[in-house]
Design a protein around this motif. Structure first.
Motif, PDB file in Angstrom:
ATOM      1  N   GLN A 282     -10.796   9.893   1.797  1.00 14.81           N
ATOM      2  CA  GLN A 282     -11.369   9.541   0.498  1.00 14.81           C
ATOM      3  C   GLN A 282     -11.715   8.061   0.508  1.00 14.81           C
ATOM      4  O   GLN A 282     -10.965   7.253   1.064  1.00 14.81           O
TER       5      GLN A 282
ATOM      6  N   LEU B   5      -8.069   6.449   1.140  1.00 14.42           N
ATOM      7  CA  LEU B   5      -6.954   7.321   1.487  1.00 14.42           C
ATOM      8  C   LEU B   5      -7.146   7.713   2.950  1.00 14.42           C
ATOM      9  O   LEU B   5      -8.195   8.235   3.329  1.00 14.42           O
TER      10      LEU B   5
ATOM     11  N   THR C 218       5.359  10.108  -2.190  1.00 17.69           N
ATOM     12  CA  THR C 218       4.576   8.870  -2.095  1.00 17.69           C
ATOM     13  C   THR C 218       5.499   7.717  -2.452  1.00 17.69           C
ATOM     14  O   THR C 218       6.239   7.788  -3.445  1.00 17.69           O
TER      15      THR C 218
ATOM     16  N   GLU D  71      -5.508   9.705   6.300  1.00 10.98           N
ATOM     17  CA  GLU D  71      -4.559  10.722   6.730  1.00 10.98           C
ATOM     18  C   GLU D  71      -4.626  10.883   8.247  1.00 10.98           C
ATOM     19  O   GLU D  71      -5.409  10.221   8.916  1.00 10.98           O
TER      20      GLU D  71
ATOM     21  N   ARG E 283     -11.262   1.264  -2.051  1.00 11.80           N
ATOM     22  CA  ARG E 283     -10.013   2.033  -2.111  1.00 11.80           C
ATOM     23  C   ARG E 283     -10.107   3.227  -1.163  1.00 11.80           C
ATOM     24  O   ARG E 283     -11.033   4.036  -1.262  1.00 11.80           O
TER      25      ARG E 283
ATOM     26  N   CYS F  70       0.852  -1.180   0.000  1.00  9.76           N
ATOM     27  CA  CYS F  70       0.000   0.000   0.000  1.00  9.76           C
ATOM     28  C   CYS F  70       0.893   1.236   0.000  1.00  9.76           C
ATOM     29  O   CYS F  70       2.046   1.197   0.425  1.00  9.76           O
TER      30      CYS F  70
ATOM     31  N   GLU G 233      -2.525   4.871   1.366  1.00  8.90           N
ATOM     32  CA  GLU G 233      -3.556   4.620   0.359  1.00  8.90           C
ATOM     33  C   GLU G 233      -3.492   3.158  -0.041  1.00  8.90           C
ATOM     34  O   GLU G 233      -2.416   2.611  -0.289  1.00  8.90           O
TER      35      GLU G 233
END
Length: 225
Positions: free
Chosen positions: A201, A208, A140, A210, A206, A98, A168
């Motif tokens: 998100q 994301l 990333t 934070e 899927r 990931c 992610e």
């Protein structure tokens, strides 16, 4: 016509709603889920035994007595800390790990494709990762190995400590909601340690995440229940 509330929603409505954490769970909705699964007892909430919640307590005890405790099909537990996680975070399709979004504490120029050696802030393990993107100082990366990569033919750039800003990947387990604070284990984590963060998100499975933190404010799961 109003939809019938779920058992969990009924239980949440009967709890004080103070989100005080005294019961050992950060929020009353987490405590409600623990009550249903048999992980917690009503007595863990001190406020329910105040006079103003007497009717709620009676109704809650009746509801829990009538409701069959829900067995967990699969409990995801951190290997290092024994905390329960909401889900595993697995790689995106075709990727090796990931994605981690890092803020490096270095002024060195970092390029896409480079392999870096760093230690995430708060983690005792040295990581090796390949940079796949760079935007405004945030990089990333894909994890490419732990300390066994230290051989003479392996080239990397040493950048020291990095702050992990986000992850992610694909969720395996309970699907959360956007804005929800979650506990998860990155699939590539060498210690299999539970992390926490906020879903910012979500597209299908899927996610994301934070606001990453290695300090997980929840009681450890009691094994052998």
């Amino acid at each position: 016509m109003m939809e019938k509330r779920s058992v969990k929603e009924e239980i949440i409505s009967l709890l004080p709603g103070f989100n005080c954490g005294i019961c050992g769970y950060a929020r009353c909705d987490e405590f409600a889920g623990a009550l249903i699964r048999g992980y917690a007892k009503v007595e863990d909430c001190r406020f329910l035994y105040q006079e103003i919640f007497a009717e709620n307590l009676d109704e809650l005890q009746r509801l829990l007595k009538e409701e069959k405790i829900i067995p967990e099909e699969k409990v995801i537990v951190g290997l290092l800390d024994n905390y329960e996680a909401d889900f595993l975070l697995k790689p995106l399709p075709g990727e090796s790990s990931c994605r981690e979004i890092l803020y490096p504490f270095t002024n060195e120029e970092l390029d896409v494709g480079e392999v870096i050696r760093y230690r995430p802030l708060g983690c005792p393990i040295t990581h090796f990762a390949r940079i796949i993107d760079e935007v405004h100082g945030l990089i990333t990366v894909h994890i490419v190995g732990p300390c066994h990569r230290l051989d003479k033919d392996f080239e990397f750039k040493e950048i020291g400590i990095c702050l992990v800003s986000g992850f992610e990947g694909i969720i395996e387990g309970r699907l959360p909601s956007v804005g929800e604070t979650v506990r998860f284990i990155p699939h590539h984590c060498m210690m299999q340690k539970v992390h926490s963060g906020v879903i910012v998100q979500l597209e299908g499975e899927r996610a994301l995440i934070e606001g990453i933190d290695l300090k997980v404010w929840a009681p450890p799961i009691k094994l052998g229940r």
